[in-house]
Design a protein around this motif. Structure first.
Motif: not given
Length: 306
Positions: A238-255
């Motif tokens: 869950m640490v890995a998955y949730c951290a990847s969700i947070i990172f994805s918001t920036m990687y995809l230029q959303i947040h």
């Protein structure tokens, strides 16, 4: 008549019926969410060490509360998405945003998280799109389903309250007061999620209301609660998955970076609020209900001897 009914009740394997109903509900939750094979694999991995966190209570007693609660969550999951978009459209049409932060956020160095795409590739893009698209609900459902199989109503409520149940009403004032649109839209870049909008209005509704990032707040709340569990497989996953969700918001230029930081702070506050709500609720639950639910499993003498 009464004796016949009692014999019929005793002759049925209600625990097996409860397990079958539970499996059906979990399957329906995945069907409604359009879960892919990867979603189911992730859930199964998180269930591997479940015995380490199971509550010592009979399945039959747990099912009395657990099945209706899971059914309620499933019902609102199916209808909740439509309600959310009705609220989003209402806010857009009424235009109640006294503050517009697009230019302010864009003026802060490194706030656009362009650094998150220092390394990128088509494969990584597709992985991040999958993580982002499912991250809003999958992180929560994995935790709720797992807490269900630990036979803990309290954990189910803790995850649900710390997730959408409290976050939706508490985050709406931010979204109603602050108009902040997604990074790619403000900077005039392509939408890396590849979304197709039927109308200009649909696009504007989708790209507004970024502060704080709710993808971040949901996943970070689940991460904080997962750290309370005993099973290391679940915690690390869950640490890995949730951290990847947070990172994805920036990687995809959303947040924006500040969206993410605000989402993490918001999540921490909601988790503490959920703890308080559950503590206060435990003070008013009738003692008879607590005794019924807290009664531990009974073991046969031969099993104890063995």
């Amino acid at each position: 008549m009464k004796e016949s009914l009692n014999r019929w009740v005793r002759s049925n394997d209600w625990v097996m019926y409860g397990i079958l109903v539970s499996i059906f509900l979990v399957w329906r939750i995945g069907e409604v969410g359009g879960w892919t094979v990867e979603c189911w694999i992730l859930l199964l991995i998180c269930l591997m060490g479940i015995r380490k966190d199971q509550i010592d209570i009979e399945w039959s007693r747990f099912f009395v509360l657990g099945i209706p609660l899971l059914g309620i969550f499933y019902y609102f999951y199916g209808s909740g998405n439509g309600l959310w978009w009705k609220i989003a459209n209402w806010m857009f049409e009424n235009n109640r945003h006294p503050w517009t932060w697009d230019d302010f956020m864009n003026s802060i160095p490194y706030n656009d998280a362009a650094w998150a795409r220092a390394f990128h590739s088509p494969l990584l893009d597709s992985i991040m799109v999958w993580i982002y698209n499912f991250g809003f609900v999958l992180s929560l459902w994995i935790c709720i389903v797992r807490s269900y199989w630990t036979r803990s109503v309290k954990k189910m409520l803790s995850y649900a309250l710390s997730g959408h149940l409290l976050q939706f009403p508490l985050i709406l004032p931010f979204y109603n007061l602050i108009l902040l649109r997604e990074v790619w839209w403000v900077k005039g870049q392509p939408d890396l999620l590849g979304r197709v909008f039927a109308t200009e209005n649909d696009m504007l509704v989708n790209v507004m209301n970024c502060f704080p990032s709710m993808h971040t707040s949901i996943s970070f709340a689940m991460l904080l609660l997962a750290l309370r569990e005993k099973d290391n497989i679940f915690k690390y996953m869950m640490v890995a998955y949730c951290a990847s969700i947070i990172f994805s918001t920036m990687y995809l230029q959303i947040h924006w970076v500040l969206d993410v930081l605000a989402g993490m702070a918001f999540a921490y506050g909601v988790v503490k609020l959920a703890d308080l709500v559950l503590y206060l609720a435990s003070r008013i639950i009738p003692s008879s209900v607590q005794r019924f639910y807290s009664k531990k499993k009974e073991y046969a003498p031969n099993k104890l001897a063995a």
